[in-house]
Design a protein around this motif. Structure first.
Motif, PDB file in Angstrom:
ATOM      1  N   ASP A  32      25.237  77.510  70.290  1.00 60.96           N
ATOM      2  CA  ASP A  32      26.103  78.528  69.702  1.00 60.96           C
ATOM      3  C   ASP A  32      26.964  79.046  70.842  1.00 60.96           C
ATOM      4  N   PRO A  33      28.246  78.666  70.893  1.00 61.13           N
ATOM      5  CA  PRO A  33      29.087  79.065  72.030  1.00 61.13           C
ATOM      6  C   PRO A  33      29.117  80.567  72.262  1.00 61.13           C
ATOM      7  N   ARG A  34      29.060  81.345  71.197  1.00 59.00           N
ATOM      8  CA  ARG A  34      29.080  82.800  71.361  1.00 59.00           C
ATOM      9  C   ARG A  34      27.843  83.281  72.108  1.00 59.00           C
ATOM     10  N   GLN A  35      26.715  82.595  71.889  1.00 54.93           N
ATOM     11  CA  GLN A  35      25.493  82.957  72.590  1.00 54.93           C
ATOM     12  C   GLN A  35      25.545  82.478  74.041  1.00 54.93           C
ATOM     13  N   VAL A  36      26.081  81.275  74.236  1.00 54.99           N
ATOM     14  CA  VAL A  36      26.165  80.710  75.586  1.00 54.99           C
ATOM     15  C   VAL A  36      27.045  81.570  76.492  1.00 54.99           C
ATOM     16  N   PHE A  37      28.200  81.999  75.977  1.00 58.74           N
ATOM     17  CA  PHE A  37      29.164  82.746  76.789  1.00 58.74           C
ATOM     18  C   PHE A  37      29.075  84.255  76.591  1.00 58.74           C
ATOM     19  N   GLY A  38      28.315  84.675  75.605  1.00 62.84           N
ATOM     20  CA  GLY A  38      28.158  86.105  75.372  1.00 62.84           C
ATOM     21  C   GLY A  38      29.366  86.770  74.747  1.00 62.84           C
ATOM     22  N   ARG A  39      30.223  85.975  74.089  1.00 65.00           N
ATOM     23  CA  ARG A  39      31.405  86.534  73.436  1.00 65.00           C
ATOM     24  C   ARG A  39      32.008  85.495  72.515  1.00 65.00           C
ATOM     25  N   ASP A  40      32.964  85.932  71.703  1.00 62.75           N
ATOM     26  CA  ASP A  40      33.711  85.041  70.823  1.00 62.75           C
ATOM     27  C   ASP A  40      35.103  84.888  71.417  1.00 62.75           C
ATOM     28  N   ALA A  41      35.403  83.719  71.973  1.00 61.74           N
ATOM     29  CA  ALA A  41      36.681  83.509  72.664  1.00 61.74           C
ATOM     30  C   ALA A  41      37.181  82.096  72.399  1.00 61.74           C
ATOM     31  N   MET A  42      38.452  81.870  72.709  1.00 65.89           N
ATOM     32  CA  MET A  42      39.007  80.520  72.619  1.00 65.89           C
ATOM     33  C   MET A  42      38.157  79.580  73.456  1.00 65.89           C
ATOM     34  N   LEU A  43      37.751  78.438  72.854  1.00 70.83           N
ATOM     35  CA  LEU A  43      36.834  77.519  73.522  1.00 70.83           C
ATOM     36  C   LEU A  43      37.509  76.178  73.788  1.00 70.83           C
TER      37      LEU A  43
END
Length: 244
Positions: free
Chosen positions: A60-71
């Motif tokens: 889950d990219p939001r969990q990996v990076f700690g935010r919701d951002a352009m990936l």
């Protein structure tokens, strides 16, 4: 999630787990090479924080990076300097890099440390496994494949990474409207890329003329590209977006 992993042994150039689970024709060859002491130490310090593995499963990219951002995903980042430059220039975006060659992984980790980057994560396995096993559908805003091995001999063209099957698998990981950005300094490969993209379902050229794109300002010029330009070599960028 990644903080609990043990780092791979930086002295093991093949990595402890298999680089790829896929059978058949591979688009890369594992070159021999040794990390410098600086790369090795950066690997030991930073892989547990910035490294991702196949064993992590679907992230889950939001969990990996700690935010919701352009990936963004870069396939084959080489020694990592261009990826580090892009990440430093766009701190509001997140970047995942994929590279099977360990000296390149160590070099990027050193760049991450030196630049104080928090928006980069790294896989050191076959990009096909990252796409198939690690990334949710429609999670990516941009996929970048810069200067992949051209496999210039005709009998080796089947090894080229950019093929219809690969492009379609990438398509499902891009959101609708997301960009697939390809670049090469081999004219024959550029022609091959254009043929593949023009025949790929669900993609459209960002250029109304249907041709190659000017180099976007956010794609750094590599030292090899500069050297090629000095020798009169061309560079071709292709930017296509997912339509459905």
């Amino acid at each position: 999630m990644t903080d609990q992993k043990e780092p791979q042994d930086p002295n093991d150039m093949a990595t402890p787990s298999p680089v790829t689970t896929r059978r058949g024709v591979r688009s890369f060859v594992l070159r021999q090479g040794r990390m410098t002491e600086g790369q090795k130490k950066a690997f030991e310090r930073s892989w547990p924080k910035y490294g991702l593995t196949r064993e992590d499963g679907m992230i889950d990219p939001r969990q990996v990076f700690g935010r919701d951002a352009m990936l963004n995903l870069e396939v084959g980042f080489g020694m990592g300097k261009s990826l580090a430059e892009m990440a430093e220039a766009a701190p509001e975006q997140d970047f995942i890099g994929v590279e099977v060659h360990q000296p390149g992984v160590g070099a990027l980790l050193k760049e991450i440390e030196d630049r104080g980057l928090e928006n980069v994560r790294i896989y050191s396995i076959d990009a096909n496994d990252v796409i198939d096993l690690c990334l949710p559908d429609a999670c990516l805003d941009r996929v970048m494949v810069f200067f992949p091995d051209p496999w210039h001999k005709k009998r080796h063209h089947k090894r080229r990474l950019v093929q219809h099957e690969f492009v379609q698998r990438v398509r499902h990981k891009l959101r609708v409207g997301g960009i697939l950005h390809l670049a090469t300094d081999w004219e024959n490969y550029a022609e091959h890329m254009m043929e593949v993209m023009n025949g790929s379902e669900g993609f459209a050229n960002t250029q109304e003329s249907g041709g190659y794109s000017p180099r976007p300002a956010d794609r750094p010029i590599t030292k090899f590209e500069k050297r090629g330009e000095n020798l009169g070599h061309g560079v071709w960028d292709l930017l296509f977006y997912r339509t459905n």
